[in-house]
Enzyme design. Sequence first.
Site, PDB file in Angstrom:
ATOM      1  N   ASP A  86       0.869  -1.192   0.000  1.00  9.47           N
ATOM      2  CA  ASP A  86       0.000   0.000   0.000  1.00  9.47           C
ATOM      3  C   ASP A  86       0.897   1.230   0.000  1.00  9.47           C
ATOM      4  O   ASP A  86       1.565   1.532   0.993  1.00  9.47           O
ATOM      5  CB  ASP A  86      -0.908  -0.008   1.242  1.00  9.47           C
ATOM      6  N   ASN A 113       5.242   2.012 -10.645  1.00  4.87           N
ATOM      7  CA  ASN A 113       4.137   2.411 -11.525  1.00  4.87           C
ATOM      8  C   ASN A 113       2.901   2.884 -10.761  1.00  4.87           C
ATOM      9  O   ASN A 113       2.147   3.720 -11.262  1.00  4.87           O
ATOM     10  CB  ASN A 113       3.803   1.197 -12.409  1.00  4.87           C
ATOM     11  N   TYR A 201      -2.937  16.305  -9.528  1.00  4.14           N
ATOM     12  CA  TYR A 201      -2.293  15.112 -10.100  1.00  4.14           C
ATOM     13  C   TYR A 201      -1.056  15.517 -10.915  1.00  4.14           C
ATOM     14  O   TYR A 201       0.035  14.966 -10.740  1.00  4.14           O
ATOM     15  CB  TYR A 201      -3.284  14.337 -10.984  1.00  4.14           C
ATOM     16  N   LYS A 205       3.011  14.747 -10.272  1.00  5.85           N
ATOM     17  CA  LYS A 205       3.901  14.092 -11.238  1.00  5.85           C
ATOM     18  C   LYS A 205       5.132  14.966 -11.525  1.00  5.85           C
ATOM     19  O   LYS A 205       6.218  14.447 -11.762  1.00  5.85           O
ATOM     20  CB  LYS A 205       3.123  13.767 -12.523  1.00  5.85           C
TER      21      LYS A 205
HETATM   22  N1  NAP Z   1      -3.150   6.450 -17.967  1.00  2.00           N
HETATM   23  C1  NAP Z   1      -2.498   7.518 -18.349  1.00  2.00           C
HETATM   24  O1  NAP Z   1      -2.927   8.224 -19.274  1.00  2.00           O
HETATM   25  C2  NAP Z   1      -1.202   7.901 -17.688  1.00  2.00           C
HETATM   26  C3  NAP Z   1      -0.441   8.937 -18.237  1.00  2.00           C
HETATM   27  C4  NAP Z   1       0.745   9.298 -17.630  1.00  2.00           C
HETATM   28  C5  NAP Z   1       1.170   8.621 -16.501  1.00  2.00           C
HETATM   29  N2  NAP Z   1       0.405   7.628 -15.977  1.00  2.00           N
HETATM   30  C6  NAP Z   1       0.902   6.940 -14.768  1.00  2.00           C
HETATM   31  O2  NAP Z   1       0.884   5.555 -14.999  1.00  2.00           O
HETATM   32  C7  NAP Z   1       0.832   4.866 -13.757  1.00  2.00           C
HETATM   33  C8  NAP Z   1      -0.170   3.730 -13.845  1.00  2.00           C
HETATM   34  O3  NAP Z   1      -1.473   4.262 -13.958  1.00  2.00           O
HETATM   35  P1  NAP Z   1      -2.575   3.666 -14.929  1.00  2.00           P
HETATM   36  O4  NAP Z   1      -2.826   4.692 -15.939  1.00  2.00           O
HETATM   37  O5  NAP Z   1      -2.240   2.303 -15.351  1.00  2.00           O
HETATM   38  O6  NAP Z   1      -3.850   3.694 -13.957  1.00  2.00           O
HETATM   39  P2  NAP Z   1      -4.569   2.543 -13.127  1.00  2.00           P
HETATM   40  O7  NAP Z   1      -5.147   1.525 -14.016  1.00  2.00           O
HETATM   41  O8  NAP Z   1      -5.485   3.273 -12.197  1.00  2.00           O
HETATM   42  O9  NAP Z   1      -3.388   1.893 -12.312  1.00  2.00           O
HETATM   43  C9  NAP Z   1      -2.879   2.503 -11.157  1.00  2.00           C
HETATM   44  C10 NAP Z   1      -2.434   1.405 -10.238  1.00  2.00           C
HETATM   45  O10 NAP Z   1      -1.883   2.020  -9.060  1.00  2.00           O
HETATM   46  C11 NAP Z   1      -2.474   1.374  -7.939  1.00  2.00           C
HETATM   47  N3  NAP Z   1      -2.489   2.198  -6.739  1.00  2.00           N
HETATM   48  C12 NAP Z   1      -3.136   3.358  -6.525  1.00  2.00           C
HETATM   49  N4  NAP Z   1      -2.957   3.750  -5.254  1.00  2.00           N
HETATM   50  C13 NAP Z   1      -2.209   2.790  -4.658  1.00  2.00           C
HETATM   51  C14 NAP Z   1      -1.717   2.602  -3.363  1.00  2.00           C
HETATM   52  N5  NAP Z   1      -1.988   3.456  -2.369  1.00  2.00           N
HETATM   53  N6  NAP Z   1      -0.959   1.512  -3.102  1.00  2.00           N
HETATM   54  C15 NAP Z   1      -0.697   0.605  -4.073  1.00  2.00           C
HETATM   55  N7  NAP Z   1      -1.160   0.720  -5.324  1.00  2.00           N
HETATM   56  C16 NAP Z   1      -1.905   1.803  -5.603  1.00  2.00           C
HETATM   57  C17 NAP Z   1      -3.891   1.029  -8.375  1.00  2.00           C
HETATM   58  O11 NAP Z   1      -4.414   0.055  -7.505  1.00  2.00           O
HETATM   59  P3  NAP Z   1      -6.021  -0.061  -7.282  1.00  2.00           P
HETATM   60  O12 NAP Z   1      -6.548  -0.784  -8.483  1.00  2.00           O
HETATM   61  O13 NAP Z   1      -6.123  -0.829  -6.023  1.00  2.00           O
HETATM   62  O14 NAP Z   1      -6.547   1.326  -7.171  1.00  2.00           O
HETATM   63  C18 NAP Z   1      -3.587   0.512  -9.775  1.00  2.00           C
HETATM   64  O15 NAP Z   1      -3.159  -0.811  -9.729  1.00  2.00           O
HETATM   65  C19 NAP Z   1       0.503   5.919 -12.701  1.00  2.00           C
HETATM   66  O16 NAP Z   1       1.684   6.264 -12.004  1.00  2.00           O
HETATM   67  C20 NAP Z   1       0.033   7.100 -13.526  1.00  2.00           C
HETATM   68  O17 NAP Z   1       0.269   8.325 -12.886  1.00  2.00           O
HETATM   69  C21 NAP Z   1      -0.768   7.245 -16.555  1.00  2.00           C
END
Ligand code: NAP
Length: 331
Positions: A86, A113, A201, A205
């Site tokens: 967590d 990630n 957010y 970042k």
């Molecule tokens: N999607 C985009 O467009 C985008 C663009 C730029 C950067 N990013 C970055 O990419 C990364 C992955 O995000 P994603 O887009 O794949 O979104 P996502 O599907 O929401 O994945 C985020 C993951 O982080 C986990 N998480 C959140 N809070 C947490 C905590 N307190 N402890 C442990 N795990 C936690 C979530 O777990 P739960 O399922 O339990 O919530 C989920 O597994 C993030 O760092 C995000 O900022 C994403």
Amino acid sequence: MVMLRLTAEQYQKLPILADESTCSGKTYIVTGSNSGLGLETARHLVEFSAACVILAVRNLTAGDNAKKEIERSTGRSGVVQVWHLDMASSESVETFAKKASAELDRIDGFVANAGVMNDTWSTAEGMETSITVNVINTLFLGALMLPKLSDSGRKFGMKPTLLFVVSALGYTVKSEMDKTRQGSIFDGLYDQKRANMSRRYALSKLLEECAVRQFASLCPVKRTGVIVNMVAPGLCSTGLGRDVGTFTKIMYESVKAMMARTAEVGSRTLLHGLVAGEESHGKLLSGCKIKEYWVPTWLSNEQGQRLQKDVWNEVAARLERVQPGCISKLS
Ligand SMILES: NC(=O)c1ccc[n+]([C@@H]2O[C@H](COP(=O)([O-])OP(=O)(O)OC[C@H]3O[C@@H](n4cnc5c(N)ncnc54)[C@H](OP(=O)(O)O)[C@@H]3O)[C@@H](O)[C@H]2O)c1
């Protein structure tokens, strides 16, 4: 300029630069890998014959479901393990790092990630939640894992990668950063009256990137044997933003509908980060290329370097209070 570059890159085809020859027999940890980019990265690593892939997740049931799904789609079992982590809890981060250091023979790649996008105020460990999760505890985990990654490199004659997933959206919040900088940065971030949660957010970042840049410069590959880099995956259709309010959601979902990559395509940028090598140390990667020229001048010039150091110094001071020596013994 940032938004133009981001938009243009969204439509480019992305290669898959990792394969069996780069991943076979190796051990990887991917945080936040029950969904989105983390899940697709883990799936690729299993597909490319990794020996062990740890899904580091806060929800073990979701982690077990992800494991089953990866095993079903790749036809490989006995590779994926689900471990609890967590990121909103420094105690959980410490427990996870201890377990990984004690139980794993080697770690070839660590993908930091896990991240959240919140637009309403909440707190965790005396700080606004997205700053705790995306910045403070992400750097804590990276710092705690570095010695194990270093040892793995020495023991197996390779250079592991510690990859942080950032976002180019961070480059759009200079004025927000300037406002927060009056006095202690992190005290400013904990001031609910001053917080603009619709930009929080992106700000988290930017702060993450500042801290990682300084961390990487303090931990050169020559000394640690570990490559520390940052990947901006571009806009991807994932679970990110599922908890934001209606207005933000409508805006975010409509932009995503127009130009988002699938999570699988986005995960290719993370795979690139894992194989990018020493040249990528301390650098921003996006679209499966090193993209340092994306970094705005206000972040790369002398003032930007000052900002980077200030962010890092405040993060480091906080982490030293949580676990004395965790930062000071790295250099
Ligand atoms: N999607 C985009 O467009 C985008 C663009 C730029 C950067 N990013 C970055 O990419 C990364 C992955 O995000 P994603 O887009 O794949 O979104 P996502 O599907 O929401 O994945 C985020 C993951 O982080 C986990 N998480 C959140 N809070 C947490 C905590 N307190 N402890 C442990 N795990 C936690 C979530 O777990 P739960 O399922 O339990 O919530 C989920 O597994 C993030 O760092 C995000 O900022 C994403």
